[in-house]
Scaffold this active site. Structure first.
Site, PDB file in Angstrom:
ATOM      1  N   SER A 189      43.413  38.865  40.854  1.00 55.15           N
ATOM      2  CA  SER A 189      43.097  38.063  39.679  1.00 55.15           C
ATOM      3  C   SER A 189      41.730  37.442  39.918  1.00 55.15           C
ATOM      4  CB  SER A 189      44.171  36.990  39.495  1.00 55.15           C
ATOM      5  OG  SER A 189      43.595  35.715  39.485  1.00 55.15           O
ATOM      6  N   LYS A 190      40.980  37.296  38.841  1.00 52.32           N
ATOM      7  CA  LYS A 190      39.615  36.769  39.016  1.00 52.32           C
ATOM      8  C   LYS A 190      39.638  35.365  39.601  1.00 52.32           C
ATOM      9  CE  LYS A 190      37.044  39.901  36.315  1.00 52.32           C
ATOM     10  NZ  LYS A 190      36.698  40.377  35.027  1.00 52.32           N
TER      11      LYS A 190
END
Ligand code: GLU
Length: 493
Positions: free
Chosen positions: A256-257
């Protein structure tokens, strides 16, 4: 379609170059170069709200930094231009008109509120959200009335009913999706008079004669929509390949960013002083593996051995330990000048080296960097690693204290201290000779000789080669440290 393999990397300039996108670019590049084909960069900039200033530049600069090159792009256009979607609207318009003419697309005038209300009702009824086809078969009068009313005008693609779309994915094998599972007729031309991704990508891949589309797994659900448009326009689709997603080796979850434990943007690697060849090597192993055990390859070797059949179906685990290991291998192999060039700006930023060092300071700094080259994965680590050179007093850690409390430690340190003044020139060779002399004079050797000397000069049990460390530290500072160590040992007695 072209006889030559033609692949493309098609970033949307919505931010910095993410590791996942860099991987897509890199595998397309390796495939093209392995096959003697063309590698193209096309900028998908139709979503004006999401574009960021310099997004395109950042993509290009960072791909270049990684060592990629390409045959066609906005900056080196070939015969298939323009290479920015925002400059291709005339081409799209032509095919929108054709699809409407053929009855494969239609005008739709739903308002945001109407669509939202339909979605809510579907949700409440527990059915999959989909477009209900409100404007599927409306008369010319209805259309005219909607225009006169000033309703938002879009164009939707008419999904053929009861069809199954099957394609042979380069990575996943056979994939089948039914037309009923697509979510209803989808927009291809937006109310702001721009194309949607699924439509523009088909027109562009076809007109640029793209033969293979290798992209991330997240696009899998778009592929049947694109195949329908190819069919409606009477075009042959390219070969598709969807690469597995990247997960964190630590948590097993999709990257996930927001996951701060993994560095995700190429800029960040660059800023930390990683070597681009090492990052290239690391990325090339994210979801692809060569035959055999070897994992370190140059770009040229990767081009030689790249085989798309070896792209993995299972998720690609991003492993920080492997990242550090690969990068350390490259640091060790790099020449000293290269590492110094990367490391010096970090020492300057930390205020440890002057902004404009004279020859003597520069030579000293290079020696300092060379001391730690084999320990580093990236250049910024030099700041912490070389910390002890920038403290006036000796800081002895717990293990160091134990070593200094050994029976013979005081004698060794004291004898070396007595010999220090006479070491001339003060270089590694003469320092090592003096240490040998301490061995002869005291009869203490091996660990009992080197460990106390290392701790008494650096404060730590481990470190780079002792002779060179002492040389870089300089006579004055070494003396200061030895005396501090002796004082501490004196107190301990
Ligand atoms: N612009 C799309 C993206 O950045 C490209 C997807 C594709 O390769 O078709 O995800």
């Amino acid at each position: 379609m072209s006889d030559k393999i033609r692949v493309r990397y098609a970033p949307s300039p919505t931010g910095y170059l993410h590791i996942g996108n860099a991987r897509t670019a890199l595998f397309n590049y390796l495939f093209a170069r392995h096959e003697g084909g063309d590698f193209i960069i096309r900028i998908e900039d139709t979503d004006k709200k999401r574009n960021v200033a310099d997004g395109e530049k950042s993509q290009i600069d960072n791909l270049k930094w990684l060592g990629l090159d390409w045959d066609e792009s906005p900056e080196n256009p070939g015969q298939y231009g323009p290479y920015r979607q925002s400059e291709r609207y005339d081409i799209y318009q032509k095919y929108i008109d054709q699809l409407i003419e053929q009855g494969d697309a239609y005008y739709a005038f739903d308002t945001e509120e109407e669509l939202e209300a339909a979605r809510e009702a579907q949700k409440a009824a527990g059915i999959m959200p989909h477009y209900e086809g409100t404007w599927r078969d409306r008369s010319d009068e209805d259309i005219q009335a909607a225009r006169d009313e000033g309703r938002p005008e879009t164009v939707r693609f008419r999904i053929p009913e009861g069809e199954t779309y099957t394609f042979d994915d380069m990575v996943k094998g056979e994939v089948s999706i039914h037309s009923e599972d697509i979510g209803g007729d989808f927009i291809i031309w937006k109310k702001d008079k721009s194309p949607t991704y699924n439509f523009a990508v088909v027109v562009d891949d076809h007109s640029m004669e793209i033969t293979h589309v290798l992209r991330g797994d997240d696009h899998l659900s778009n592929t049947p929509k694109q195949i329908m448009i190819y069919q409606a326009l009477g075009w042959e689709p390219p070969v598709f390949g969807h690469m597995s997603l990247i997960t964190s080796a630590e948590t097993g979850k999709k990257l996930s960013k927001r996951d701060g434990s993994i560095i995700q943007f190429i800029e960040q690697y660059r800023d930390l002083g990683y070597l681009p060849e090492a990052i290239f090597n690391f990325i090339a192993l994210l979801g692809w593996s060569p035959k055999g055990e070897e994992e370190i390859f140059s770009k040229e070797e990767f081009i030689e051995i790249f085989d798309p059949n070896r792209l993995s179906k299972s998720p690609a685990a991003f492993d920080n330990k492997k990242l550090e290991w690969i990068n350390n291998r490259y640091m060790k192999a790099a020449d000293e000048e290269t590492v110094a060039r990367l490391a010096i700006p970090h020492l300057q930023a930390a205020g440890r080296v002057s902004d404009d060092p004279n020859e003597e300071e520069l030579a000293w700094t290079k020696k300092l960097v060379s001391l730690y080259k084999d320990e580093m994965s990236y250049a910024k680590q030099i700041v912490d690693l070389s910390d002890m050179f920038f403290h006036d007093s000796l800081e002895v850690d717990e293990r160091g204290k134990e070593i200094l409390s050994a029976d013979t430690a005081y004698e060794v340190v004291n004898d070396f201290n007595n010999k220090l003044d006479a070491i001339e020139p003060f270089d590694e060779e003469h320092i090592m000779a003096a240490i040998k002399q301490v061995q002869k004079d005291t009869g203490i050797k091996g660990k009992n000789l080197y460990m106390p000397l290392r701790v008494a000069t650096s404060g730590k049990e481990h470190g780079p080669s002792i002779g060179l460390t002492i040389e870089v530290m300089g006579k004055e500072k070494t003396k200061h440290h030895l005396e501090e160590a002796l004082a501490k040992m004196g107190k301990a007695e």
